[in-house]
Design a protein around this motif. Structure first.
Motif, short mmCIF file in Angstrom:
data_model
loop_
_atom_site.label_atom_id
_atom_site.label_comp_id
_atom_site.label_asym_id
_atom_site.label_seq_id
_atom_site.Cartn_x
_atom_site.Cartn_y
_atom_site.Cartn_z
N ALA A 1 0.83 -1.21 0.00
CA ALA A 1 0.00 0.00 0.00
C ALA A 1 0.86 1.26 0.00
O ALA A 1 0.58 2.23 -0.72
N ILE A 2 1.92 1.24 0.79
CA ILE A 2 2.83 2.39 0.81
C ILE A 2 3.45 2.59 -0.57
O ILE A 2 3.55 3.71 -1.07
N ALA A 3 3.88 1.49 -1.20
CA ALA A 3 4.48 1.58 -2.53
C ALA A 3 3.48 2.11 -3.56
O ALA A 3 3.84 2.89 -4.45
N ALA A 4 2.23 1.72 -3.45
CA ALA A 4 1.20 2.20 -4.38
C ALA A 4 0.94 3.69 -4.20
O ALA A 4 0.63 4.40 -5.17
N LEU A 5 1.04 4.18 -2.97
CA LEU A 5 0.66 5.55 -2.66
C LEU A 5 1.81 6.56 -2.71
O LEU A 5 1.59 7.76 -2.90
N GLN B 1 -2.44 6.92 4.79
CA GLN B 1 -3.44 6.33 3.90
C GLN B 1 -3.31 4.81 3.84
O GLN B 1 -4.31 4.08 3.80
N ALA B 2 -2.07 4.33 3.81
CA ALA B 2 -1.83 2.88 3.76
C ALA B 2 -2.34 2.20 5.02
O ALA B 2 -2.95 1.12 4.96
N LYS B 3 -2.10 2.81 6.17
CA LYS B 3 -2.55 2.23 7.43
C LYS B 3 -4.08 2.26 7.53
O LYS B 3 -4.69 1.31 8.04
N ASN B 4 -4.69 3.32 7.04
CA ASN B 4 -6.16 3.37 7.02
C ASN B 4 -6.73 2.26 6.13
O ASN B 4 -7.71 1.60 6.49
N TYR B 5 -6.10 2.05 4.97
CA TYR B 5 -6.54 0.98 4.07
C TYR B 5 -6.39 -0.38 4.74
O TYR B 5 -7.31 -1.21 4.70
N LEU B 6 -5.24 -0.62 5.38
CA LEU B 6 -5.02 -1.91 6.03
C LEU B 6 -6.00 -2.13 7.18
O LEU B 6 -6.52 -3.24 7.36
#
Length: 264
Positions: free
Chosen positions: A217-221, A233-238
């Motif tokens: 997710a971090i790599a995508a964002l 954002q990555a942590k919210n998604y996870l």
């Protein structure tokens, strides 16, 4: 512009972790995903039964074929298995720059099966950490990289994160999920700041692939956000993927998170 994210990692045929989880995460967050496979595994929600390393030559062939054709915005590095593969990935990224490099220091599967040989830990520390935009170790992985005891509290987490930063990476996300607390605290540690991030723990056994999913997710964002924004954002998604994990009801063991909870 479409974000193009590459995962260099092992395959999980059950779909919960590894390149399968990474590609799902990239897609869920609006990035076009590609993969270079470093290892094949025979695994399910009940554990890992067998692992087969891909030859360094074929890993290099996969990467070069993609790099010569497609502009890559970010890369997530996961399971590397042995020293030879680590050395190969280092050579590829050193000679073929990619703007954002997220290093997930995968060492042990959720069920306890080792996914990284001991001689590879030193190679990761010396070769890949200096290339990384950010590394995302959990507490056992951080201890292995530093050759020290596992952090027992948040002060020790911060201290170990700062030591990892001195090894050459630009930032460290210390994941505190192994701490015995009601919350799951993470620390983003950079050369300029230390930021505490926390979420309440979700009561579910279905957490297979959470580390893979967060780093992917971090790599995508990252290509479209600054580091702190990408991680939030990555942590919210996870958190959403974990909170909806029980909706899937996959397998008899530790099931996957729900990568597509936002659109299913």
């Amino acid at each position: 512009m479409t974000t193009i994210a590459l995962t260099i990692a092992g395959s999980d045929p059950s779909g919960g972790a590894g390149i399968q989880a990474d590609l799902k995460t990239f897609s869920a967050l609006g990035a076009y995903g590609m993969s270079v496979i470093t290892a094949l595994t025979a695994q399910s929600t009940q554990g890992v039964d067998a692992v087969l390393a891909i030859s360094p030559e074929f890993i290099e062939a996969q990467f070069n074929t993609l790099y010569q054709d497609i502009k890559i915005d970010s890369v997530k590095i996961g399971m590397l298995m042995n020293k030879e593969i680590v050395t190969t990935v280092h050579h590829l990224l050193k000679t073929n720059p990619i703007p954002a490099i997220v290093l997930d220091t995968v060492m042990v599967a959720k069920g306890g099966h080792p996914l990284l040989k001991s001689d590879a830990v030193t190679a990761i520390r010396e070769l890949l950490l200096p290339l990384a935009t950010i590394i995302t170790p959990n507490l056992p992985e951080a201890a292995a990289l530093l050759d020290c005891d596992e952090a027992k509290n948040e002060d020790e987490m911060q201290n170990q994160g700062q030591k990892l930063l001195k090894l050459g990476c630009k930032a460290v996300l210390m994941k505190g999920g192994h701490l015995p607390s009601k919350e799951s605290p993470d620390y983003l540690i950079t050369h300029n700041n230390i930021i505490r991030m926390t979420f309440p723990r979700i009561q579910t056994k279905n957490t297979h692939g959470t580390g893979c999913t967060l780093s992917a997710a971090i790599a995508a964002l990252l290509p479209k956000n600054n580091l702190e924004e990408a991680i939030v954002q990555a942590k919210n998604y996870l958190q959403g993927a974990i909170s909806h994990a029980d909706d899937l009801n996959i397998g008899k063991g530790i099931g996957p998170t729900h990568h597509f909870y936002q659109c299913w």
